[in-house]
Design a protein around this motif. Structure first.
Motif, short mmCIF file in Angstrom:
data_model
loop_
_atom_site.label_atom_id
_atom_site.label_comp_id
_atom_site.label_asym_id
_atom_site.label_seq_id
_atom_site.Cartn_x
_atom_site.Cartn_y
_atom_site.Cartn_z
N SER A 67 1.66 3.60 -12.78
CA SER A 67 2.25 4.92 -12.96
C SER A 67 1.29 5.96 -12.38
O SER A 67 0.14 6.05 -12.81
N VAL A 68 1.78 6.74 -11.42
CA VAL A 68 0.94 7.74 -10.74
C VAL A 68 1.52 9.12 -10.97
O VAL A 68 2.59 9.45 -10.43
N PRO A 69 0.86 9.97 -11.75
CA PRO A 69 1.33 11.35 -11.92
C PRO A 69 1.24 12.11 -10.61
O PRO A 69 0.23 12.03 -9.91
N PHE A 70 2.29 12.85 -10.28
CA PHE A 70 2.34 13.62 -9.04
C PHE A 70 2.66 15.07 -9.37
O PHE A 70 3.66 15.36 -10.02
N TYR A 71 1.79 15.97 -8.93
CA TYR A 71 1.97 17.40 -9.19
C TYR A 71 1.92 18.17 -7.87
O TYR A 71 1.14 17.85 -6.98
N TYR A 72 2.75 19.21 -7.76
CA TYR A 72 2.72 20.07 -6.57
C TYR A 72 3.08 21.49 -6.99
O TYR A 72 3.78 21.72 -7.97
N LEU A 73 2.56 22.45 -6.22
CA LEU A 73 2.66 23.86 -6.61
C LEU A 73 3.98 24.50 -6.20
O LEU A 73 4.41 25.49 -6.82
N GLY A 74 4.63 24.01 -5.16
CA GLY A 74 5.87 24.62 -4.71
C GLY A 74 6.51 23.82 -3.59
O GLY A 74 6.09 22.69 -3.29
N TYR A 75 7.53 24.42 -2.96
CA TYR A 75 8.27 23.75 -1.90
C TYR A 75 7.94 24.38 -0.54
O TYR A 75 7.88 25.61 -0.41
N TYR A 76 7.75 23.52 0.44
CA TYR A 76 7.45 23.95 1.80
C TYR A 76 8.72 23.95 2.63
O TYR A 76 9.48 22.98 2.63
N ILE A 77 8.96 25.05 3.35
CA ILE A 77 10.12 25.16 4.23
C ILE A 77 9.63 25.10 5.68
O ILE A 77 8.93 26.01 6.14
N PRO A 78 9.94 24.03 6.41
CA PRO A 78 9.49 23.92 7.81
C PRO A 78 10.03 25.04 8.69
O PRO A 78 11.11 25.58 8.43
N LYS A 79 9.28 25.39 9.72
CA LYS A 79 9.67 26.47 10.61
C LYS A 79 11.02 26.22 11.27
O LYS A 79 11.79 27.15 11.53
N ARG A 80 11.32 24.95 11.55
CA ARG A 80 12.57 24.66 12.26
C ARG A 80 13.80 24.98 11.42
O ARG A 80 14.91 25.05 11.94
N ARG A 81 13.61 25.18 10.12
CA ARG A 81 14.74 25.52 9.25
C ARG A 81 14.87 27.03 9.07
O ARG A 81 15.63 27.51 8.24
N GLY A 82 14.11 27.78 9.84
CA GLY A 82 14.16 29.23 9.73
C GLY A 82 12.77 29.78 9.48
O GLY A 82 11.78 29.04 9.44
N TYR A 83 12.67 31.08 9.33
CA TYR A 83 11.37 31.70 9.11
C TYR A 83 10.82 31.27 7.75
O TYR A 83 11.50 31.43 6.72
N PRO A 84 9.61 30.73 7.69
CA PRO A 84 9.09 30.22 6.42
C PRO A 84 8.84 31.35 5.42
O PRO A 84 8.53 32.47 5.78
N ASP A 85 9.01 31.04 4.14
CA ASP A 85 8.73 32.03 3.11
C ASP A 85 7.22 32.22 2.97
O ASP A 85 6.43 31.58 3.66
#
Length: 236
Positions: A67-85
């Motif tokens: 069992s490996v706990p996985f944590y992340y701070l937010g979601y990444y939007i690639p440039k090819r999907r539009g202007y990144p936030d």
């Protein structure tokens, strides 16, 4: 004789606190913000202030029975999907090693580690897709966390021997390297026997790189692995 409360709610976040009898009195601990309050016949006082609750997401990965706990701070939007936030732009600036951005993310990761009560012995950054390379932001963050938490800096424990395409820049699934290729191209070079390893990366896209690295770490003797990334690539 004073009566001690059987139940107490956290003054900081409102959650029910867990009581524990101690020689000094009853200590109530909030499992969410970690604040602790000592209640005695003379009254009550805060003995551990609340942690700042970090904005993050959590999942559990299962890797070969581990069992490996996985944590992340937010979601990444690639440039090819539009202007990144703004967050996605800051993740890109982290890759380039901008000192202010790296320091800010490093502080957030430290806060997350403390909030989740993780106890790593070593931090190991995931290598870049280019052979022999570890990102500047990765190296700086690993050094900060090693120094702040007093744990070992495992930069270089995982080494990329052969360059592979970068997953978050790929335009299709066919262009993305799979787990088998990552497993072949990455080697574990350090002594991590019986250590709790904090594995770090900036972005998790398909998870192939992380899964290959986690398996390598367990094969090299790690007792536990925690995975933290700044971001996970959003769907769509």
């Amino acid at each position: 004789m004073a009566e001690f409360p059987e139940r107490k709610f956290c003054d900081n976040c409102g959650n029910l606190m867990i009581p524990k009898q101690t020689p000094e009195g009853i200590v109530f601990k909030c499992r969410y913000c970690k604040m602790e309050v000592l209640v005695t016949e003379d009254g009550e006082r805060v003995i551990k202030p609340p942690l700042k609750v970090p904005n993050h997401h959590s999942e559990t990965l299962w890797v070969n029975g581990h069992s490996v706990p996985f944590y992340y701070l937010g979601y990444y939007i690639p440039k090819r999907r539009g202007y990144p936030d703004e967050f996605s732009q800051q993740v890109l600036e982290f890759k380039q090693g901008y000192p202010f951005i790296v320091s800010r993310f490093a502080e957030e990761v430290v806060n997350l580690i403390r909030f989740r009560e993780l106890e790593p012995d070593i931090i190991v950054p995931i290598p870049r897709s280019s052979a022999g390379k570890i990102g500047l932001g990765h190296r700086q963050l690993a050094e900060y966390i090693s120094r702040t938490l007093g744990i070992r800096n495992g930069t270089g424990v995982l080494v990329r021997k052969i360059s592979v395409p970068s997953a978050h820049l790929a335009r299709s699934l066919e262009e993305r390297p799979n787990e088998a290729l990552h497993n072949f191209s990455i080697s574990c070079t350090g002594d991590i026997q019986d250590l709790r390893v904090l594995l770090f990366d900036d972005i998790l896209t398909t998870g192939a790189t992380a899964m290959a690295c986690i398996k390598k770490l367990f094969r090299c003797g790690a007792s536990e692995v925690y995975l933290i990334t700044l971001a996970k690539t959003g769907m769509g």
